[in-house]
Design an enzyme around this catalytic site. Sequence first.
Site, PDB file in Angstrom:
ATOM      1  N   ARG A 133      -1.222   2.934  -6.418  1.00 56.42           N
ATOM      2  CA  ARG A 133      -2.627   2.899  -6.021  1.00 56.42           C
ATOM      3  C   ARG A 133      -3.295   4.184  -6.451  1.00 56.42           C
ATOM      4  O   ARG A 133      -2.674   5.247  -6.459  1.00 56.42           O
ATOM      5  CB  ARG A 133      -2.728   2.787  -4.494  1.00 56.42           C
ATOM      6  CG  ARG A 133      -2.406   1.415  -3.984  1.00 56.42           C
ATOM      7  CD  ARG A 133      -2.967   1.205  -2.598  1.00 56.42           C
ATOM      8  NE  ARG A 133      -2.706   2.322  -1.695  1.00 56.42           N
ATOM      9  CZ  ARG A 133      -3.430   2.576  -0.625  1.00 56.42           C
ATOM     10  NH1 ARG A 133      -4.467   1.817  -0.337  1.00 56.42           N
ATOM     11  NH2 ARG A 133      -3.140   3.586   0.157  1.00 56.42           N
ATOM     12  N   LYS A 198       9.634   6.299   2.449  1.00 60.22           N
ATOM     13  CA  LYS A 198       9.109   5.104   1.786  1.00 60.22           C
ATOM     14  C   LYS A 198      10.211   4.380   0.993  1.00 60.22           C
ATOM     15  O   LYS A 198      10.866   4.976   0.144  1.00 60.22           O
ATOM     16  CB  LYS A 198       7.991   5.566   0.853  1.00 60.22           C
ATOM     17  CG  LYS A 198       7.182   4.489   0.241  1.00 60.22           C
ATOM     18  CD  LYS A 198       5.827   5.074  -0.067  1.00 60.22           C
ATOM     19  CE  LYS A 198       5.150   4.416  -1.229  1.00 60.22           C
ATOM     20  NZ  LYS A 198       3.820   4.984  -1.450  1.00 60.22           N
ATOM     21  N   ARG A 334      -1.982   8.475   6.102  1.00 59.62           N
ATOM     22  CA  ARG A 334      -0.921   9.487   6.151  1.00 59.62           C
ATOM     23  C   ARG A 334      -0.783   9.924   7.583  1.00 59.62           C
ATOM     24  O   ARG A 334      -1.765  10.093   8.275  1.00 59.62           O
ATOM     25  CB  ARG A 334      -1.289  10.699   5.297  1.00 59.62           C
ATOM     26  CG  ARG A 334      -1.138  10.374   3.829  1.00 59.62           C
ATOM     27  CD  ARG A 334      -1.783  11.428   2.993  1.00 59.62           C
ATOM     28  NE  ARG A 334      -1.924  10.902   1.651  1.00 59.62           N
ATOM     29  CZ  ARG A 334      -1.089  11.154   0.657  1.00 59.62           C
ATOM     30  NH1 ARG A 334      -0.056  11.910   0.856  1.00 59.62           N
ATOM     31  NH2 ARG A 334      -1.277  10.637  -0.523  1.00 59.62           N
TER      32      ARG A 334
HETATM   33  P1  ATP Z   1       1.034   7.124   0.015  1.00 60.14           P
HETATM   34  O1  ATP Z   1       2.376   6.556   0.345  1.00 60.14           O
HETATM   35  O2  ATP Z   1       1.126   8.556  -0.406  1.00 60.14           O
HETATM   36  O3  ATP Z   1       0.002   6.832   1.039  1.00 60.14           O
HETATM   37  P2  ATP Z   1       0.059   4.963  -1.602  1.00 60.14           P
HETATM   38  O4  ATP Z   1       0.708   3.990  -0.703  1.00 60.14           O
HETATM   39  O5  ATP Z   1      -1.389   4.945  -1.655  1.00 60.14           O
HETATM   40  O6  ATP Z   1       0.571   6.439  -1.317  1.00 60.14           O
HETATM   41  P3  ATP Z   1       1.516   3.870  -3.833  1.00 60.14           P
HETATM   42  O7  ATP Z   1       0.811   3.503  -5.045  1.00 60.14           O
HETATM   43  O8  ATP Z   1       2.031   2.793  -2.965  1.00 60.14           O
HETATM   44  O9  ATP Z   1       0.584   4.882  -3.062  1.00 60.14           O
HETATM   45  O10 ATP Z   1       2.759   4.796  -4.218  1.00 60.14           O
HETATM   46  C1  ATP Z   1       2.647   5.964  -4.962  1.00 60.14           C
HETATM   47  C2  ATP Z   1       3.256   7.128  -4.180  1.00 60.14           C
HETATM   48  O11 ATP Z   1       4.568   6.794  -3.760  1.00 60.14           O
HETATM   49  C3  ATP Z   1       3.437   8.352  -5.047  1.00 60.14           C
HETATM   50  O12 ATP Z   1       2.344   9.202  -4.893  1.00 60.14           O
HETATM   51  C4  ATP Z   1       4.738   9.011  -4.560  1.00 60.14           C
HETATM   52  O13 ATP Z   1       4.479   9.954  -3.564  1.00 60.14           O
HETATM   53  C5  ATP Z   1       5.474   7.887  -3.909  1.00 60.14           C
HETATM   54  N1  ATP Z   1       6.595   7.393  -4.719  1.00 60.14           N
HETATM   55  C6  ATP Z   1       6.723   7.338  -6.064  1.00 60.14           C
HETATM   56  N2  ATP Z   1       7.879   6.767  -6.421  1.00 60.14           N
HETATM   57  C7  ATP Z   1       8.512   6.444  -5.269  1.00 60.14           C
HETATM   58  C8  ATP Z   1       9.757   5.835  -4.953  1.00 60.14           C
HETATM   59  N3  ATP Z   1      10.604   5.412  -5.881  1.00 60.14           N
HETATM   60  N4  ATP Z   1      10.064   5.692  -3.655  1.00 60.14           N
HETATM   61  C9  ATP Z   1       9.244   6.103  -2.680  1.00 60.14           C
HETATM   62  N5  ATP Z   1       8.055   6.676  -2.908  1.00 60.14           N
HETATM   63  C10 ATP Z   1       7.684   6.847  -4.182  1.00 60.14           C
END
Ligand code: ATP
Length: 342
Positions: A133, A198, A334
């Site tokens: 995202r 995550k 967050r």
């Molecule tokens: P956030 O979890 O920071 O709120 P988001 O849900 O908006 O982010 P996504 O697009 O779902 O964002 O995921 C991207 C984020 O996930 C990256 O910024 C990084 O911090 C994290 N990330 C990247 N690769 C992985 C992975 N393999 N496992 C877990 N987290 C990851």
Amino acid sequence: MNHPARTPQQHVPGPLTFTLLRLLADGEFHSGERLAGQLGISRASVNNALRETDGYGLILHRVRGRGYRLPNPPQWLDAGRISEHLGAAQKHFRIEILDSAPSSNTLLLQRAALGAPSGSVLAVEWQSGGRGRMGRVWCSGLGNALTFSVLWRFERGLAALSGLSLAAGVALVRALRALGVEGIHLKWPNDLLGKRGKLAGILVEAQGDMLGPSAVVIGIGLNLSLPGPMLRQIGQPAASLADMTDAVPDRNRLLAVILRELHAVLNEFSRHGFAALRAEWESCHGARGWRVQLLLPGGGKVAGIARGVTADGSLELETAQGMREFHAGEISLRSGGEQECC
Ligand code: ATP
């Protein structure tokens, strides 16, 4: 999803690298000479093609006099095996596996525009530049994750699809629980969390009219294991199935079970919208009752206590000004401040 996997020091593995890694899939030693002979290439070419293996998240043993060995070879995805695991549900899907692609979502969105059927699945062993995202990056290595996208067509228009990324989260939870994985929570709007952080991310991208019909590409990145270097690149706490279960499922079976649950959930969503899945989502809501900060896309912040979600998948946040609703896709959640209850 868009598994934005690549980091600057990593190289995209070429077709020869994939061929060699598949020849090493038995976990035994193979001499460079023999591999070169099998493929009609030089030993130097073998050596070159396997040079960057560590950067793909794989361990490769190179032993003089014995050759090359992958002690933990990747379980390669195989459309035939996925279909076998799908059983009767295979008729709902058209599965394609690619060794590498920049982004499975981008490719599937292009194919959707050209008329690809609902149920098209594109799984990628190695993503060289996917998107999370808001342009964020998703890290994954060869064989240690599932990174795939599913195209689903709806009669309804885009206006009726809110909550779809939450619905996909429900399907993932159902699939993992069916495979014996416990301790999973959902984080609004699009993440799965394990105890350490995550575990999976979901990215939903849509095409179509507000009034219908519409086509949606659902991208999913799920960690099976997280080698140390990858964990350090991620930049936030992350979890993998390997730290949640002693029996990490076979990748082909795992993908099949997820597809089966997605099929069930998307049908439910088509008929009744997210409202039919809301209670199930809330039962897995990891941040319920937590003090959180919502980061708005424009840079603003709203503090409050995360409550439930609405029938269209919006987050209910109890703020100093009263209960407010925030729509999926517009906001990041967050954790911030103290946990009020759990
Ligand atoms: P956030 O979890 O920071 O709120 P988001 O849900 O908006 O982010 P996504 O697009 O779902 O964002 O995921 C991207 C984020 O996930 C990256 O910024 C990084 O911090 C994290 N990330 C990247 N690769 C992985 C992975 N393999 N496992 C877990 N987290 C990851």
